[in-house]
Scaffold this active site. Structure first.
Site, PDB file in Angstrom:
ATOM      1  N   SER A 247       0.846  -1.190   0.000  1.00  0.00           N
ATOM      2  CA  SER A 247       0.000   0.000   0.000  1.00  0.00           C
ATOM      3  C   SER A 247       0.889   1.250   0.000  1.00  0.00           C
ATOM      4  O   SER A 247       1.702   1.426  -0.905  1.00  0.00           O
ATOM      5  CB  SER A 247      -0.948  -0.035   1.204  1.00  0.00           C
ATOM      6  OG  SER A 247      -1.912   0.966   1.119  1.00  0.00           O
TER       7      SER A 247
ATOM      8  N   HIS B 156      -7.966  -5.050  -0.610  1.00  0.00           N
ATOM      9  CA  HIS B 156      -6.687  -4.371  -0.415  1.00  0.00           C
ATOM     10  C   HIS B 156      -5.698  -5.225   0.360  1.00  0.00           C
ATOM     11  O   HIS B 156      -4.487  -5.034   0.257  1.00  0.00           O
ATOM     12  CB  HIS B 156      -6.925  -3.046   0.310  1.00  0.00           C
ATOM     13  CG  HIS B 156      -5.720  -2.171   0.371  1.00  0.00           C
ATOM     14  ND1 HIS B 156      -5.005  -1.808  -0.752  1.00  0.00           N
ATOM     15  CD2 HIS B 156      -5.092  -1.592   1.420  1.00  0.00           C
ATOM     16  CE1 HIS B 156      -3.999  -1.027  -0.385  1.00  0.00           C
ATOM     17  NE2 HIS B 156      -4.023  -0.890   0.920  1.00  0.00           N
TER      18      HIS B 156
END
Length: 757
Positions: free
Chosen positions: A615, A731
């Site tokens: 991320s 995610h």
């Protein structure tokens, strides 16, 4: 019709000067679900799996999966009424079981679990790959058990969820035909207002969304209504990040809130009073929370308050430092009084990470040079001059405070309430204590807080102690590797501007400092997120215990390093702000300084050093790849931001402008372009071997930046560039243990091949 991630962005303002976009030959890959694009993904996956998925990978994956599926790991629980709830995944239940038990049963080695919802069975019955994302209970009438809950289910592991009403006693979803709540898949939140009403923020059924793709409105939804029919209570500007609505049902302190999240670090909070919204008047960068009669404040920057009274002293203009914690009576504050009690003041080494209320006490979780400390405060016992115990840290007029002695050095220990509203079991002042370290398996303890002078039998208190704690071990995780063979050290590297940057080094006790050790450096450095010590059986098995071939000398194990760079929260909001926007380079200089320190100390060498991040951490290691290629031999880059010119137009990227800046503003693009890895690739540079991995269903960062980076690097003829994209997992990149094991094993296998073989 296909939808590209870019189509989530609004039309540009024709009167606004926008920074020009560089030529992007890979913009076609932004069509996330297009047939041609997914064919490219499948081709890349096959190529990467052919390289990495060998016999060693299979053993690595199996070892990690054994850790993740272990039935000996701690089943963490949440108390509601007389039951303790847990969500559990293992080999037999890959999607998981939502279940509960009693306290007496939980204390046994083999608790008797009452299964409420089998997600595998639900997925099979409904032909949907559901991922459980939690449940929100309706507070029952006094004396009644908890029965109704809104269960959150994601169809692919992403951030968008379907909320469905579940009857715990009947073990079934309440049919919408019977009036049951069933909200379509969307991003948002749900909160019970009463037994027949929900407060909902959602983007479903045509409700407006923000530029960041989150809910823009809050509505009151009654049984039998559709979202589109619900009364709109709250609305925010389109360019703001998200709207939230919630109800606090604490008996005697019932309140309805709405929050306008302007961006990641600024928000306005409102209370519902007499049919209208009353704003809690604080600067937007002051975090607030309530508990019963108390209003707590944590400013992100120094907060100047005119005419403040502090700890019962004289009224004066006062500046409260960033990262402190203050308390005031909620109703007094709303009425205009500015009477504060200072609960915590940070120093250059110590920061506040979180807090939790039991019924009568406030527990503060701190970090001091990234090691845990815990303080307990008693608001019912103001401290008089000379009465604060040594080391307690409270000033005269403040709340009595005492340290909780449960935090060994270089460990992460967190305390939080078991059930602050419990009355039936006298557990209102009980707390959980979760302790972990890099070589210390996680331990769960339960304790009780009492005021000094009213201590429980068997507890002891030193003179002057304000609050007494007793706690005992409830559960302990097993060791998944030979942790006794390894030691944890903390070192400090010196960054380019002279700042000392801490990092943890986990290595064999007989580590040879000759530069020959395969070393994996991990970091994050963003959004005020702290990287703290944590036990990982997966890292132990897949990296620390792995051995190089002995043909060239003594077989070496891996070294694992975690860097606590600026942009994180290890030293509070100032540590975070030091790497915001135009100062972003500080985070990358810090990480590079740690890499250089590892090389200078002889732990490793450029040929043996790799880095990993996901991320925002993917953006971090993407900058190591493009700005510091001379320091690393391999980079594992997961679910990353990489195209910082278009990130605001992709998935939820617009919500991160406060962290990185707005690339559409020419002046801001000038500094953003200096940390946009997609635009920092150059011919003739010897880049590290690179593995970029992502998930098709990631609706936060999205997969397209990873796709485009890999495609550009491969088109430039850069060797050893590998890409892999899972179809599910959101995610996190994985929605069950098997997917998580494969993801972790593939990253570890790539790094080991590059650094150790």
């Amino acid at each position: 019709m296909t939808t590209t991630a870019a189509e989530q962005s609004p039309a540009g303002d024709p009167g606004k000067t926008t920074a020009p976009e560089p030529v992007d030959e890979n913009i076609w890959l932004e069509d996330i679900h297009g047939e041609e694009q997914l064919a490219w993904v499948r081709e890349q996956n096959a190529r990467t799996e052919e390289l990495l998925d060998d016999e060693d990978f299979a053993g690595l994956e199996a070892g990690i999966l054994e850790v993740l599926d272990s039935t000996d790991r701690i089943a963490m629980v949440t108390k509601r009424g007389g039951h303790y709830y847990n969500f559990w995944r293992d080999k037999q239940n890959p999607k998981g079981l939502w279940r509960r038990t009693s306290w007496e049963s939980y204390l046994r080695d083999d608790p008797e679990w009452d299964v409420l919802l089998d997600i595998d069975a639900l997925a099979a019955a409904e032909d949907e790959e559901w991922v459980f994302h939690g449940a929100s209970f309706l507070r029952p009438a006094e004396g009644q058990p908890y029965r109704l809950a809104m269960v959150s289910l994601s169809p692919d592991g992403g951030d968008a969820n379907r909320y469905r009403e579940f009857d715990i006693e009947q073990r079934r979803f309440v049919d919408p035909a019977e009036g049951g709540f069933d909200l379509p898949v969307a991003k948002g939140n749900v909160s019970w207002l009463d037994a027949d009403t929900l407060l909902v923020a959602s983007t479903a059924e045509g409700l407006p969304k923000t530029t960041s793709s989150y809910a823009r409105t809050g509505v009151r939804l009654s049984r039998g209504q559709r979202l589109a029919q619900a009364e709109r209570l709250f609305e925010i500007a389109e360019e703001h990040m998200m709207a939230l609505v919630a109800h606090d049902s604490t008996p005697g302190f019932e309140r309805t809130f709405a929050v306008d999240w302007i961006d990641f670090f600024n928000q306005r909070t409102y209370l519902r009073r007499d049919g209208a919204w009353l704003e809690v008047e604080v600067p937007t960068d002051v975090n607030i929370s309530t508990h019963r009669q108390w209003l707590l404040f944590r400013p992100r920057q120094d907060w100047a308050v005119a005419g403040a009274t502090v700890d019962g002293g004289e009224t004066a203009d006062t500046v409260f430092p960033a990262g402190c914690l203050l308390a005031a009576d909620l109703e007094d504050y709303l009425g205009g009084a500015r009477n504060f009690t200072v609960l915590f003041t940070p120093d250059e080494r110590t920061s506040l990470q979180s807090w939790s209320w039991t019924r009568d006490f406030l527990v503060l979780n701190l970090l001091s040079d990234v090691s845990s400390q815990i303080l307990v405060l008693d608001p019912a016992r103001p401290t008089a001059a000379g009465d604060a115990g040594e080391g307690a840290g409270s000033a005269p007029g403040g709340w009595a405070v005492a340290p909780l002695d449960a935090c060994p050095p270089l460990h992460d220990v967190n305390a939080y309430a078991v059930d602050d509203e419990d009355e039936s079991e006298d557990a209102g002042n009980d707390f959980w204590l979760v302790a972990t370290g890099f070589t210390t398996p996680t331990t769960l303890m339960r304790g009780t807080l009492t005021a000094a002078g009213s201590t429980a039998e068997g507890s002891t208190a030193e003179a002057g102690t304000a609050v007494v704690s007793t706690h005992a071990v409830v559960k302990s995780s097993p060791s998944f590797f030979n942790d006794a063979d390894y030691e944890v050290q903390q070192h400090f590297a010196v960054s380019a501007d002279g700042t000392k940057v801490p990092y943890f080094q986990i290595a064999s006790k007989d580590l040879v400092l000759d530069g020959g050790n395969p070393t994996q450096l991990s970091g994050y450095g963003g959004f005020e997120v702290s990287r703290t010590p944590a036990y990982s059986g997966a890292i132990g098995r897949s990296w620390l215990e792995r051995r190089t071939a002995a043909a060239s000398g003594t077989a070496r194990g891996g070294v694992y390093v975690v860097a606590n760079i600026r942009g994180g929260g290890e030293y509070g909001p100032a540590w975070h702000r030091a790497a915001l926007q135009e100062k972003r380079h500080r985070a990358y200089e810090d990480f590079a300084a740690v890499a250089q320190d590892l090389i200078s100390r002889g732990v490793t060498s450029r040929e043996r050093l790799g880095c990993v991040g996901g991320s925002n951490g993917g953006l971090l290691v993407g900058n190591m790849l493009t700005r510091y290629p001379e320091l690393f031999a391999a980079v594992s880059c997961g679910v990353p931001l990489l195209d910082m010119r278009r990130y605001t137009k992709l998935s939820a990227g617009y919500s991160w402008i406060a962290e990185y800046g707005d690339p559409d503003v020419p002046e801001q693009w000038e500094f953003i372009r200096t940390f946009s890895p997609y635009h920092l690739l150059h011919d003739g540079v010897e880049y590290p071997e690179t593995f970029i991995w992502t998930s098709t269903s990631d609706d936060r960062v999205g997969p397209v930046q990873a796709r485009k980076m890999a495609a550009r690097m491969q088109a430039m003829g850069i060797p050893n560039v590998w890409f892999h994209e899972t179809l599910e997992g959101g995610h996190a990149g994985a929605s069950d243990n098997r997917q998580a094991a494969a993801l972790q094993a593939r990253s570890q296998q790539f790094l080991w091949r590059a650094l150790a073989d």
